[in-house]
Structures are given as structure tokens and as C-alpha cells.
Design a protein around this motif. Sequence first.
Motif, PDB file in Angstrom:
ATOM      1  N   GLU A 177       0.828  -1.209   0.000  1.00 34.22           N
ATOM      2  CA  GLU A 177       0.000   0.000   0.000  1.00 34.22           C
ATOM      3  C   GLU A 177       0.864   1.261   0.000  1.00 34.22           C
ATOM      4  O   GLU A 177       0.493   2.280  -0.585  1.00 34.22           O
TER       5      GLU A 177
ATOM      6  N   GLN B  87      -7.271  -3.309   2.652  1.00 35.84           N
ATOM      7  CA  GLN B  87      -5.860  -3.463   2.302  1.00 35.84           C
ATOM      8  C   GLN B  87      -5.711  -3.760   0.803  1.00 35.84           C
ATOM      9  O   GLN B  87      -6.685  -3.898   0.080  1.00 35.84           O
ATOM     10  N   ALA B  88      -4.467  -3.836   0.359  1.00 29.02           N
ATOM     11  CA  ALA B  88      -4.184  -4.157  -1.038  1.00 29.02           C
ATOM     12  C   ALA B  88      -4.769  -5.520  -1.395  1.00 29.02           C
ATOM     13  O   ALA B  88      -4.854  -6.419  -0.550  1.00 29.02           O
TER      14      ALA B  88
END
Length: 413
Positions: free
Chosen positions: A117, A159-160
Motif C-alpha cells: 500500500e 488493504q491491497a
Amino acid sequence: MLRIGLTGGIGAGKSTVARRLVELGATLVDADLIAREVVEPGSPGLAEVAAAFGDGVLDADGGLDRPKLGAVVFGDPAARQRLNGILHPLIGRRTAELVAAAPPDAIVVQDIPLLVEGTMSSAFPLVIVVHATMEERIRRLVEDRGMTAEDARARIAAQADDAARRAAADVWLDNTGTPGAVRAEVDRLWRDRLVPFEANLRLDRPRPPMPPRLVEPDPDWPARYDRLAARIRTAVGDRAVRVDHIGSTAVAGFPAKDVLDIQLGVHTLDGADERDALRGAGFTLCPAIVADNPKPADPDPAHWAKRLYGSADPGRPVNLHVRAVDSSGYRYALLFRDWLRAEPAAREEYLATKRQAAATHSADSDTSGYAEAKEPWFDAALSTAERWATRTGWRIPESDETPQHVGMDSPKL
């Protein structure tokens, strides 16, 4: 010293991998622990946070109330930026202190939950991503951390995603199964890749050369190039005029040796070189290595001058050619690539030449004989490629092939 970035989504089991690496001898630098350390009660960091956001972000004992601070910053980009401006320098300085304190032969593992990220992967010569399926991550978060399934999904979604992590990963460790299974994978990684990688960097030597063997085109070659190009640019900084994927692996669908060729264009080869910077990205100077690199005969050898680096990583063969952007060799590497991309007949002829050379020199312990066997073809191909350039109006492309990156995110609270 070898620095490794370690990351993975919440619930993937990154801590299991980190613990095993420490047991094997790695030095762990944990970004979560550092982020907490710099705002401990009585620290200058906590005082700055309280001054910026008010005493309402403190608990009854004067410590940081992370849920309250999170409620303030995560819905407010300006507040998050202000927090980053306080914490990032503190975290960066403390991280640098811990890394500098490691022994010269250390394998330093930097555990960074938001490495992807925060687009920090290019700062490391190797990135390990720990993965588990969505279902397994949710189960762990519910059973081990007491979250509801809904909260677990929300945390994962924030999150990613897997695609972004795969793009950053040099090593993808699947931790969906038992802890014993992933520990066995970590043991193999440590023995076969990390330990020799560190030794190669410390002793300033490239990975051993590979016998010439052509393989079918690998769809992962472009992604590998993207990661390496970002590292090279990060390491070299303003000295890099541009970075390009060259050679056979830069031609889609073309069989080649499983070795990436990359060209770093610089203003001049004179003066200070890039050796120390590139070592930090995992490359060592290797004039003895003969690359898959066209070098036609020329009245002035200076036109083809370069420095050649090789990857010190035993798991990732790379030749990095450093050339001045006004040199003949720099131009021809790009012309040769684009000519092969555009001309099927040229590809077929070159592939036949490569296959014959590889068959003749298949037992060689390096690629010198293989490269020399192709030289006559390169000499003839230069004039053909130049005629193609004149006919089509080819010029050196205006931009390189280095990927773009987004801005930093906030540290985990």
C-alpha cells in the motif's frame, strides 16, 4: 548485508514466517513495533501527536488511544497526511538505526504490513509476500482475534488486493495450509536463495553463470522487469536517464534464455559510477559475464562501451547493461528490440541462430561460447535493422518502460 521486505494481508500468517526466519538467523525489524515505540508514553512522537490532534486521542494513563486516533484520521485525508508527517520521519529514523546496527553479514527482514500500500517494494532487493485464501484469513481473524466475519472482511477489503501483492512479490509464500508446511518452504528459501544472495552481495560477486538453454516465453517476464526497473530507478536516482527492457525476453512470445536483460541509460560512463547504489538493489559488477547482448563490429569500440552488472540473487538471473544514452550501443539495443518486435522474419532467423548456438554450446558452464557463436549474425543484422529503421522512421522511444507508483499511505496504528 541483505535487506528483505516481508509483507502480507491481515490474517495471512506473516508472523509465522517472520518467526521462522528469525529462528534461522535473520535480524527482524518490525514496522508495527517501531510504530508503537515512537509514540510510547513520554516520547517526543506522542507529544507531537497530542499537540496536532488534541488530548482526546490519549487514554486515561496518558498513552495513545489508537481507536480514537484512528477514528480521527482514517476518514479525513488531511488529518491522515498530518499524522504521516509526524510518524513517517520518526519511523524512518528508528528503522535506519536498527538496520545500521545489524552485522555486515546479516539478512535483515523488514516486516512491513503496508509495504504494498505504501509502494515501498522498490526499496528492497527482494520482497516476500505471505498469502492465504480469503476463507482461511477470515477464519483466523474470527477464531484467533475475536472479530466478527463482517469486520474481518472489511479489514481485508481495506488493504491491497492479491493482484497488487503479486505484482510486488519476488517470493509468494502460500500459508493457507499448516504452519509446518510454510515453515518448510521458508527453510528452503533461506537455504537455497537468501543465504547465497547475502554472501554474493557481501563478497561482491554475481550469481554463477548459467549454461545456455532456451525456454518457452514466460508470461511473468514483464512483471519481473517492472519490479527490477523500479528498484534500479530507486537505487540510482537522478543518475538514471531511463531504464528499458531489452533483449529476447523483451519480445513477446519469443523463446529465450531465462535471463532478463535490462538497459540503464546514463548521461556518461565517466566520473563516479553507480556500483554502490546498485549493490543495494541486488546487483554486482561482473565484467566477466558474457550477456545475450548484440555487439556488432565497429571502427570505434568506445561507441559500444558499457558496464555490465549481474544479479546477486541466485533465484533471479539478470544482466544489467549500463550505457551512455548518446552511445551506439545504447541506441542499437533499443533498435534491435523494436526491430524484432515488428519483424516476424527477423525473429525466425534469430531464433534459428540461437537454437543452433545453444545446441552447440549446451554443455558449456557459461554463455561465452554461445554469445560468440551469434556474433556473425549480429554483424549482419545491424545493417538490416538500420534499413528497417530508415524505412519505418524509427526513433528511440520517448519514454522508458518503468511503471508508475502511487503515494504513501499511513502507517498501521
